[in-house]
Motif scaffolding. Structure first.
Motif, mmCIF file in Angstrom:
data_model
loop_
_atom_site.group_PDB
_atom_site.id
_atom_site.type_symbol
_atom_site.label_atom_id
_atom_site.label_comp_id
_atom_site.label_asym_id
_atom_site.label_seq_id
_atom_site.Cartn_x
_atom_site.Cartn_y
_atom_site.Cartn_z
ATOM 1 N N ARG A 81 0.833 -1.210 0.000
ATOM 2 C CA ARG A 81 0.000 0.000 0.000
ATOM 3 C C ARG A 81 0.863 1.253 0.000
ATOM 4 N N ILE A 82 2.042 1.182 0.602
ATOM 5 C CA ILE A 82 2.880 2.383 0.730
ATOM 6 C C ILE A 82 4.072 2.369 -0.219
ATOM 7 N N ASP A 83 4.327 1.229 -0.849
ATOM 8 C CA ASP A 83 5.470 1.110 -1.756
ATOM 9 C C ASP A 83 5.073 0.193 -2.907
ATOM 10 N N ARG A 84 4.770 0.767 -4.031
ATOM 11 C CA ARG A 84 4.307 -0.001 -5.183
ATOM 12 C C ARG A 84 5.447 -0.405 -6.121
ATOM 13 N N SER A 85 6.677 -0.195 -5.670
ATOM 14 C CA SER A 85 7.819 -0.478 -6.530
ATOM 15 C C SER A 85 8.159 -1.956 -6.616
ATOM 16 N N THR A 86 7.688 -2.743 -5.659
ATOM 17 C CA THR A 86 8.058 -4.154 -5.579
ATOM 18 C C THR A 86 6.814 -4.992 -5.306
ATOM 19 N N PRO A 87 6.640 -6.116 -5.997
ATOM 20 C CA PRO A 87 5.508 -7.015 -5.701
ATOM 21 C C PRO A 87 5.802 -7.868 -4.462
ATOM 22 N N TYR A 88 5.682 -7.274 -3.306
ATOM 23 C CA TYR A 88 6.063 -7.934 -2.056
ATOM 24 C C TYR A 88 5.255 -9.211 -1.805
ATOM 25 N N ASN A 89 3.963 -9.182 -2.152
ATOM 26 C CA ASN A 89 3.101 -10.319 -1.840
ATOM 27 C C ASN A 89 3.479 -11.601 -2.567
ATOM 28 N N ALA A 90 3.999 -11.470 -3.774
ATOM 29 C CA ALA A 90 4.151 -12.630 -4.652
ATOM 30 C C ALA A 90 5.040 -13.711 -4.057
ATOM 31 N N TRP A 91 6.173 -13.317 -3.501
ATOM 32 C CA TRP A 91 7.103 -14.331 -2.991
ATOM 33 C C TRP A 91 6.535 -15.042 -1.768
ATOM 34 N N VAL A 92 5.724 -14.345 -0.983
ATOM 35 C CA VAL A 92 5.112 -14.977 0.185
ATOM 36 C C VAL A 92 4.004 -15.939 -0.262
ATOM 37 N N MET A 93 3.198 -15.519 -1.217
ATOM 38 C CA MET A 93 2.137 -16.388 -1.718
ATOM 39 C C MET A 93 2.712 -17.657 -2.360
ATOM 40 N N ASN A 94 3.835 -17.527 -3.046
ATOM 41 C CA ASN A 94 4.466 -18.699 -3.645
ATOM 42 C C ASN A 94 4.900 -19.699 -2.571
ATOM 43 N N ALA A 95 5.356 -19.179 -1.443
ATOM 44 C CA ALA A 95 5.729 -20.067 -0.343
ATOM 45 C C ALA A 95 4.486 -20.705 0.275
ATOM 46 N N ILE A 96 3.458 -19.922 0.521
ATOM 47 C CA ILE A 96 2.229 -20.436 1.131
ATOM 48 C C ILE A 96 1.613 -21.532 0.271
ATOM 49 N N ASP A 97 1.725 -21.409 -1.028
ATOM 50 C CA ASP A 97 1.177 -22.433 -1.931
ATOM 51 C C ASP A 97 1.757 -23.817 -1.637
ATOM 52 N N GLN A 98 2.948 -23.863 -1.063
ATOM 53 C CA GLN A 98 3.590 -25.150 -0.787
ATOM 54 C C GLN A 98 3.029 -25.821 0.478
ATOM 55 N N TYR A 99 2.094 -25.163 1.121
ATOM 56 C CA TYR A 99 1.424 -25.731 2.297
ATOM 57 C C TYR A 99 0.006 -26.202 1.944
ATOM 58 N N TYR A 100 -0.360 -26.067 0.694
ATOM 59 C CA TYR A 100 -1.721 -26.385 0.259
ATOM 60 C C TYR A 100 -1.998 -27.878 0.346
ATOM 61 N N ASN A 101 -3.169 -28.205 0.890
ATOM 62 C CA ASN A 101 -3.579 -29.597 1.073
ATOM 63 C C ASN A 101 -5.039 -29.693 0.632
#
Length: 360
Positions: A81-101
Motif C-alpha cells: 500500500r505504501i510502496d508499489r515499486s516491488t511485488p512484495y506479496n508474490a514471494w510470500v504467496m508462492n511459499a504459502i502455496d507449498q502448504y496447500y492440502n
C-alpha cells in the motif's frame, strides 16, 4: 542486544510520555530495512521457502511453519500500500502455496510444507490467509484474491458445528476447543465477503459467530478469553491482544455494513477496555504479532470515529520497540535468536503507522 544510552533514554521517555510520531517516510524506511533482513536471513531462494528463526539450532524443522507466513503475508500486503515499486506479496504467496492440502472435506492449508510431511490444518491459520486475501482484493481488485477468500471461507465452515451452541474449532484433527482466534477471524472473513458480494448468507454467518463468541468468550473485563473446551464447556481464561483485536475490528465492520450504532458503541467500549487491560507500565505484551492484530482493530475504529488520541499508546509502543528492542543490524525482538514472525509483525505495524502518518 546492543543499545546505546540515547536509545535507552528514548525508550524510557516513550513509555511515560507522548512520543512524537515519526513521519510516513521514516516508517516506510523501517519497513524496507525489515524486509531486507527477512529476505537475507529467513528466505531460502532455492526452494522459495522460509526458516523460522535466525538460529538454526532453534528451528524445529528445516522450514517455517505456516503461521509466521500468515503474518508475513499481511505485512507485505500493507507494505504494498505504501510502496508499489516491488511485488512484495508474490514471494510470500508462492511459499504459502507449498502448504496447500486438498484433502476432504475442503481444500485448505496445512501447518507445514506439504511435500515434506502430512500435517494438521488449523482453522485460524487459514483464516489469516483469507483475511489478507480479501484485504488484497480491496486494494487490487484481482479476482484471484477473492477466490482465495471464498475458498478459505468454505474450509473454515467445515470446522463449525452446534456443540457448545455453535462456533468454529481451532484445529481440524483435534476438535476439543473452540477459540476466539478461530471465530473472530471467521467473522471478519464472512463480513468482508458480504461487503464484496452482498450475499446475505455471509452476514448471517458473521452474526451467528459474533453472537456465539460474545456469549461464551467475552470476559467481565471487556476483553476476550482464549477458548472454550469441548465438551466440558470449561473456559480457558487466558487473554491475548489478537483475540480482542479481531472482535474490535468485527464490531467496526458490522457498524459500517449495517449502520447499527450498537456495534460502534461496543467497538469503542472494547477499545477502552483493551488499552486498560493490556497496556501496562508503558508497554503492550511481548508478542508483536498479537499486537499487530489488535492495531488493525484500533485503526478500523479510527477510520470511523477519528479519535486519534486512542492510537497514541500504540504509537508510543512501536517507537519504544524500535529504540529499545532493535539490535545493531535492525533485527527486532527481545531474544538473541530473531524470529520471522516478530520481523513480519513489526513490518506490518510500521506500514500501518506509515499510512496513519500520511493522513496527518
Amino acid at each position: 542486544m546492543k543499545m546505546h544510552f540515547t536509545a535507552f533514554a528514548a525508550a524510557c521517555l516513550c513509555a511515560t510520555t507522548l512520543c512524537a510520531q515519526p513521519t510516513a517516510d521514516e516508517y516506510k524506511a523501517r519497513t524496507r530495512l525489515i524486509y531486507e533482513n527477512i529476505y537475507q536471513t529467513f528466505y531460502q531462494p532455492k526452494d522459495g521457502l522460509f526458516i523460522e528463526t535466525s538460529d538454526p539450532a532453534k528451528n524445529e524443522r528445516p522450514h517455517s511453519f505456516l503461521w509466521p507466513l500468515c503474518a508475513l503475508f499481511e505485512a507485505t500486503n500493507e507494505v504494498e500500500r505504501i510502496d508499489r515499486s516491488t511485488p512484495y506479496n508474490a514471494w510470500v504467496m508462492n511459499a504459502i502455496d507449498q502448504y496447500y492440502n486438498d484433502n476432504q472435506p475442503a481444500p485448505g492449508y496445512q501447518a507445514y510444507v506439504r511435500k515434506e510431511r502430512q500435517d494438521t490444518r488449523f482453522y485460524d491459520d487459514n483464516q489469516w490467509i483469507g483475511i489478507t486475501s480479501l484485504d488484497a482484493y480491496d486494494r487490487t481488485h484481482d479476482a484471484r484474491y477473492l477466490e482465495l477468500g471464498k475458498r478459505i471461507y468454505r474450509f473454515m465452515m467445515t470446522g463449525f458445528d452446534t456443540k457448545t451452541g455453535g462456533g468454529i474449532y481451532w484445529k481440524e484433527d483435534e476438535k476439543n476447543t473452540k477459540n476466539t482466534c478461530s471465530n473472530g477471524p471467521g467473522i471478519l472473513i464472512a463480513l468482508h465477503l458480504y461487503k464484496i458480494t452482498k450475499q446475505k448468507s455471509y452476514l448471517d454467518t458473521a452474526i451467528l459467530l459474533y453472537d456465539w463468541t460474545n456469549k461464551h468468550l467475552l470476559s467481565p473485563k471487556g476483553v476476550y478469553y482464549d477458548a472454550i473446551k469441548v465438551p466440558s464447556m470449561k473456559i480457558d481464561s487466558a487473554t491475548y491482544t489478537y483475540n480482542t483485536g479481531t472482535m474490535l475490528q468485527s464490531n467496526v465492520l458490522l457498524y459500517t455494513l449495517t449502520k447499527d450504532k450498537k456495534y460502534l458503541t461496543e467497538a469503542q467500549r472494547i477499545a477502552q477496555a483493551a488499552e486498560k487491560h493490556f497496556f501496562r507500565n508503558g508497554k503492550l505484551p511481548t508478542h508483536y504479532w498479537f499486537n499487530a492484530v489488535l492495531l488493525r482493530g484500533y485503526l478500523a475504529l479510527y477510520d470511523v470515529d477519528k479519535n486519534r488520541q486512542q492510537l497514541q499508546f500504540f504509537i508510543n509502543d512501536a517507537e519504544r520497540i524500535w529504540q529499545a528492542e532493535r539490535d545493531d543490524k535492525n533485527y527486532l525482538g527481545r531474544q538473541k535468536a530473531k524470529t520471522l514472525i516478530d520481523q513480519a509483525a513489526m513490518m506490518e505495524i510500521y506500514a500501518r503507522l506509515a499510512q496513519l502518518a500520511a493522513k496527518s
